[in-house]
Design an enzyme around this catalytic site. Structure first.
Site, PDB file in Angstrom:
ATOM      1  N   GLN A  97       0.874  -1.118   0.055  1.00 61.29           N
ATOM      2  CA  GLN A  97       0.040   0.068   0.106  1.00 61.29           C
ATOM      3  C   GLN A  97       0.977   1.103   0.033  1.00 61.29           C
ATOM      4  O   GLN A  97       1.498   1.458   0.977  1.00 61.29           O
ATOM      5  CB  GLN A  97      -0.668  -0.076   1.478  1.00 61.29           C
ATOM      6  CG  GLN A  97      -1.719   1.088   1.534  1.00 61.29           C
ATOM      7  CD  GLN A  97      -2.053   1.478   2.883  1.00 61.29           C
ATOM      8  OE1 GLN A  97      -1.228   1.126   3.733  1.00 61.29           O
ATOM      9  NE2 GLN A  97      -3.479   1.619   3.090  1.00 61.29           N
ATOM     10  N   SER A 155       1.021   6.437   3.067  1.00 61.61           N
ATOM     11  CA  SER A 155       1.893   7.294   3.824  1.00 61.61           C
ATOM     12  C   SER A 155       2.990   8.068   3.248  1.00 61.61           C
ATOM     13  O   SER A 155       3.524   7.401   2.280  1.00 61.61           O
ATOM     14  CB  SER A 155       2.102   6.655   4.914  1.00 61.61           C
ATOM     15  OG  SER A 155       1.097   6.458   5.834  1.00 61.61           O
ATOM     16  N   SER A 157       4.719  -1.938   4.114  1.00 62.26           N
ATOM     17  CA  SER A 157       5.297  -3.075   4.574  1.00 62.26           C
ATOM     18  C   SER A 157       4.934  -3.946   3.267  1.00 62.26           C
ATOM     19  O   SER A 157       4.426  -3.692   2.366  1.00 62.26           O
ATOM     20  CB  SER A 157       4.377  -3.800   5.584  1.00 62.26           C
ATOM     21  OG  SER A 157       3.057  -3.505   5.470  1.00 62.26           O
ATOM     22  N   GLU A 165      -9.595  -1.683   6.218  1.00 67.06           N
ATOM     23  CA  GLU A 165      -8.464  -2.010   7.129  1.00 67.06           C
ATOM     24  C   GLU A 165      -9.176  -2.035   8.567  1.00 67.06           C
ATOM     25  O   GLU A 165      -8.802  -3.007   9.444  1.00 67.06           O
ATOM     26  CB  GLU A 165      -7.299  -0.896   7.334  1.00 67.06           C
ATOM     27  CG  GLU A 165      -6.519  -1.046   8.078  1.00 67.06           C
ATOM     28  CD  GLU A 165      -5.293   0.138   7.915  1.00 67.06           C
ATOM     29  OE1 GLU A 165      -5.763   1.204   7.764  1.00 67.06           O
ATOM     30  OE2 GLU A 165      -4.041  -0.137   8.273  1.00 67.06           O
ATOM     31  N   GLU A 224      -4.353   9.614  18.723  1.00 67.74           N
ATOM     32  CA  GLU A 224      -4.872  10.827  18.995  1.00 67.74           C
ATOM     33  C   GLU A 224      -5.899  10.937  17.879  1.00 67.74           C
ATOM     34  O   GLU A 224      -6.994  11.689  17.995  1.00 67.74           O
ATOM     35  CB  GLU A 224      -3.877  11.809  18.854  1.00 67.74           C
ATOM     36  CG  GLU A 224      -2.843  12.092  20.107  1.00 67.74           C
ATOM     37  CD  GLU A 224      -2.033  10.757  20.378  1.00 67.74           C
ATOM     38  OE1 GLU A 224      -1.596   9.912  19.379  1.00 67.74           O
ATOM     39  OE2 GLU A 224      -1.258  10.433  21.612  1.00 67.74           O
TER      40      GLU A 224
END
Lengths: 373, 393
Positions: free
Chosen positions: B112, B115, B147, B230, B363
């Site tokens: 994926q 990010s 990953s 996910e 958070e």
């Protein structure tokens, strides 16, 4: 594995209890009642206990009860917790009923067995409030408290911090040589009201001075342990309901309340605290349902399920009530706002049936994680 | 309508035609896919039967009883849990036909590319550019925390196709061939000493427009499907008591009385109770899903497990005293599978620090719970209505 969900019948029961409490037991009514000389609303109790038949949920049908289980009683307690209702439900319909059900007479035709059956029937129809005469802080696994001496059916002694004794018509009194039923208002029985932290659960000192009692069982140990285990396990559901109200009310208020030209509930510093509390309430629900189901099925895991639920739900209820006061700001500190009723109930509930530390000790023994030598 | 008996019969037919004992593993898995028993809730022809998802358990039980090989789902989790549902929902027929079978069988591993160094919690601010050039898109940028990139054949990729629009609007979703020129994968070493993840550098990578998933500029919406799945794929299985991070520390406590202190005892018991309650909450969520009453509770489970894993592993390092001063091995390694409860206490302590960061920081998850579950208002935002190119960076 235990069933952790609510059945449709349990959802219906919840809806019925909630609607009754909404009509008869709002926050203003609870506060007014708490400050009066009669902390209980006899009309509300009659509706809950007799009309809806909730006093006898745990009592078998052949003894005049509903033959339901701890799962249904737990749902009732969630709702009573949500409205901090001043009713002798947990003490009477759960602890006293279970204590009586724990009096296994060897001879069913004995006078003891007849007395137990008669009392269960009277308790189940809601007209006779029964309370167990031990301190509210007594934990299920601990040594059964015995502050009363018996001599020829005549009882003497003093038991402190007995919950709902003032509302009770019959007290179940553990003594050295057995468990006795003592009627309040008879010679030698004095019930002295105390000033409780929790205004919605009255406490009293019971003084017996040569009071007459009917013997119900040859040993108080097993019945009292059973009563306190059920009380501790279902108190978790009351604590869940209480915490849920505190969270919902705090969310409602902080969405509405504006400071700095925006709702205070939009500040992350507050949102994160409420989200954390939501997570605790979700977890408390799983723990409380697990305890109720384990008690209902008579699972050998029930003592562990109860100890886990009590340790966890006591802390969640106190945390929720403390956050409720703090996140309301000044209004949360006033007598007028109901937050204090929840805080006082939560703190008092944490001590009831053993403080969390007692229950973690029980966990240590039950799962084999011993203390250092 | 497909029912349990029918599914069971189909499974027995598959086993009869391809006996696991004498069939090549890949051949068996392909045959299972073609029989519609890979994921029964997928459509016929794409590995499924269009049946209720709950019937998958019937297939899995029959196959396990017969000793049939599985597709090693842990090795291909991103493909199964994230790429596949997105391809199913947004892919063209050709994409679905060519990609889903080797994905499920495990012949092609997926990763994926979401990010970026400059886009973590604020993923929609991503800056990897995709520029249209004829029938292709030319992609330049850097992705991180990927990953399986070093073993992957394919990647799901989101890239910016219009910097002049507000950040959520100018993103497009692609399938990227990891063997193409211009894709460079470098290991990303983490605080544990090993490298589970990678950095991926994309330099002039040409992706044909036929590998776009969903419309141009709709990539953020497509990515929501990926990310929602996910979260669904986390927390689906039943965990036994002491099944998680609390297990090793409880065993150490029982086996090593000389390590016990009163302070550690209190903390251990509190964490034991919290771990047991988290396990029950996960079990309750599972029962809700099975009963077809999914609630919002799932959003909270990751928060609870992240904090518990960290506190429990921290306690365990302390419990071990002098041994807690040591670490098993700092050698740079590339583990193929990650086991949060594997290796020694020091590793568990360090690895669990990632649990409150990966897959959404705690958070951010608290914000999500507060806004989507509790309905609290969002913070005032300054980034929604301005062009991506004008954002502060």
């Amino acid at each position: 594995m235990t069933d952790l969900l609510y059945s449709e019948a349990e959802d219906d029961l919840r809806a019925a209890v909630r609607s009754l409490l909404a009509a008869r037991c709002d926050a203003a009514a609870v506060l007014t009642r708490a400050e009066s000389d009669t902390p209980y609303d006899p009309g509300l109790w009659a509706s809950l206990a007799t009309d809806m038949g909730l006093a006898g949920l745990l009592v078998p049908e052949k003894l005049g009860g509903q033959g339901a289980t701890h799962r249904e009683a737990a749902v009732v307690l969630e709702e009573l917790g949500r409205s901090v209702a001043p009713t002798p439900y947990l003490t009477g319909a759960v602890v006293a009923a279970e204590t009586l059900l724990g009096c296994h007479a060897e001879n069913p035709a004995s006078p003891e067995a007849a007395a137990v059956a008669e009392l269960l029937g009277a308790l189940a129809d809601g007209r006779t409030v029964v309370a167990l005469a031990v301190p509210l802080s007594a934990a299920p696994g601990a040594h059964v408290p015995r502050a009363v001496r018996a001599a020829d059916g005549s009882l003497s002694g003093r038991v402190t911090a007995v919950a709902d004794a003032a509302a009770a018509k019959v007290l179940l009194v553990p003594a050295e040589d057995g468990l006795y039923a003592v009627e309040t208002g008879t010679p030698g029985v004095t019930v002295e009201s105390l000033t409780p932290l929790d205004l919605t659960r009255p406490l009293a000192t019971v003084v017996l001075d040569g009071a007459r009692g009917r013997r119900l069982a040859g040993s108080a140990d097993a019945p009292v342990r059973r009563g306190l285990l059920a009380g501790a396990g279902l108190l978790a559901s009351e604590q869940l309901g209480l915490a849920e109200w505190c969270l919902e009310e705090t969310v409602r208020y902080t969405r509405d309340r504006k400071q700095f030209n925006r709702p205070v509930g939009s500040f992350q510093a507050l949102k994160h605290r409420m989200a954390q509390l939501w997570l605790e309430v979700v977890s408390a629900r799983a723990a409380a349902r697990n305890a109720a189901d384990a008690l209902a099925t008579g699972s050998p895991d029930a003592p562990l399920a109860v100890a886990v639920a009590q340790t966890y739900c006591s802390r969640v209820a106190v945390h929720a009530a403390e956050e409720c006061v703090q996140l309301h700001g000044g209004i949360g500190m006033t007598w007028e706002h109901p937050a204090h009723l929840y805080l006082k109930r939560a703190k008092s509930d944490a001590i009831a049936f053993g403080a969390p530390g007692r229950h973690t000790q029980a966990v240590a023994e039950l799962v084999g994680l011993p203390a250092p030598q | 309508m497909t029912d349990a008996a029918e599914v069971r019969a189909l499974t027995q037919e598959l086993l009869a035609a391809h006996p696991p004992a004498t069939t090549d593993r890949t051949d068996f898995l392909r045959a299972r896919f073609d029989a519609g028993l890979a994921w029964v809730h997928y459509p016929a022809g794409l590995g499924g039967l269009g049946a209720p998802r709950s019937l998958q358990a019937v297939v899995d039980a029959e196959l396990a009883a017969a000793g049939a090989p599985d597709n090693d789902p842990r090795r291909i989790g991103i493909g199964l849990g994230m790429a596949a549902p997105t391809i199913l929902r947004f892919g063209t027929d050709e994409q679905k036909q060519s990609l889903l079978r080797p994905l499920w069988v495990g012949e092609e591993v997926w990763c994926q590319l979401f990010s970026e160094p400059g886009a973590g919690s604020d993923l929609a601010a991503l800056g990897t550019r995709a520029v249209r050039d004829g029938d292709d898109w030319v992609v330049d940028g850097q992705k991180v925390w990927t990953s399986s990139a070093h073993v992957a054949r394919w990647a799901i990729l989101i890239a910016r196709t219009d910097p002049g629009l507000p950040k959520h609007q100018g993103i497009t979703y692609f399938v990227c061939d990891m063997t193409d020129p211009g894709v460079e994968v470098r290991p990303l070493r983490q605080i544990t000493g090993e490298a589970e993840f990678n950095e991926v550098f994309l330099t002039g990578v040409r992706i044909p427009d036929s590998r776009r998933l969903g419309p141009v500029g709709e990539g953020w919406k497509v990515a929501q499907t990926t990310l929602m799945n996910e979260r669904v794929s986390i927390g689906g299985s039943r965990i036994p008591r002491e099944g998680g991070m609390i297990g090793p520390v409880a065993r150490t406590w029982r086996e090593r009385p000389e390590l016990r202190t009163h302070d550690l005892h209190q903390r251990l018991l509190d964490l034991w109770v919290e771990a047991e309650v988290a396990r029950l909450a996960g079990e309750r969520l599972r029962q809700q899903l099975v009963a077809g009453q999914p609630g919002p509770e799932g959003s909270g489970m990751k928060l609870a497990f992240a904090r518990l894993n960290q506190e429990i592993s921290g306690l365990e390092v302390e419990l071990r005293g002098e041994e807690g001063l040591l670490y098993d091995d700092w050698t740079m390694r590339r583990p193929e599978l990650v086991d949060f409860t594997g290796r020694d206490a020091g590793y568990r302590y360090l690895r669990s620090k990632g649990n409150s960061i990966e897959g959404g920081t705690s958070e951010v998850l608290l914000n999500i719970v507060a806004e989507r579950v509790l309905g609290l208002p969002s913070e005032p935002r300054s980034d929604k209505d301005i062009a991506w190119k004008d954002l502060a960076r």
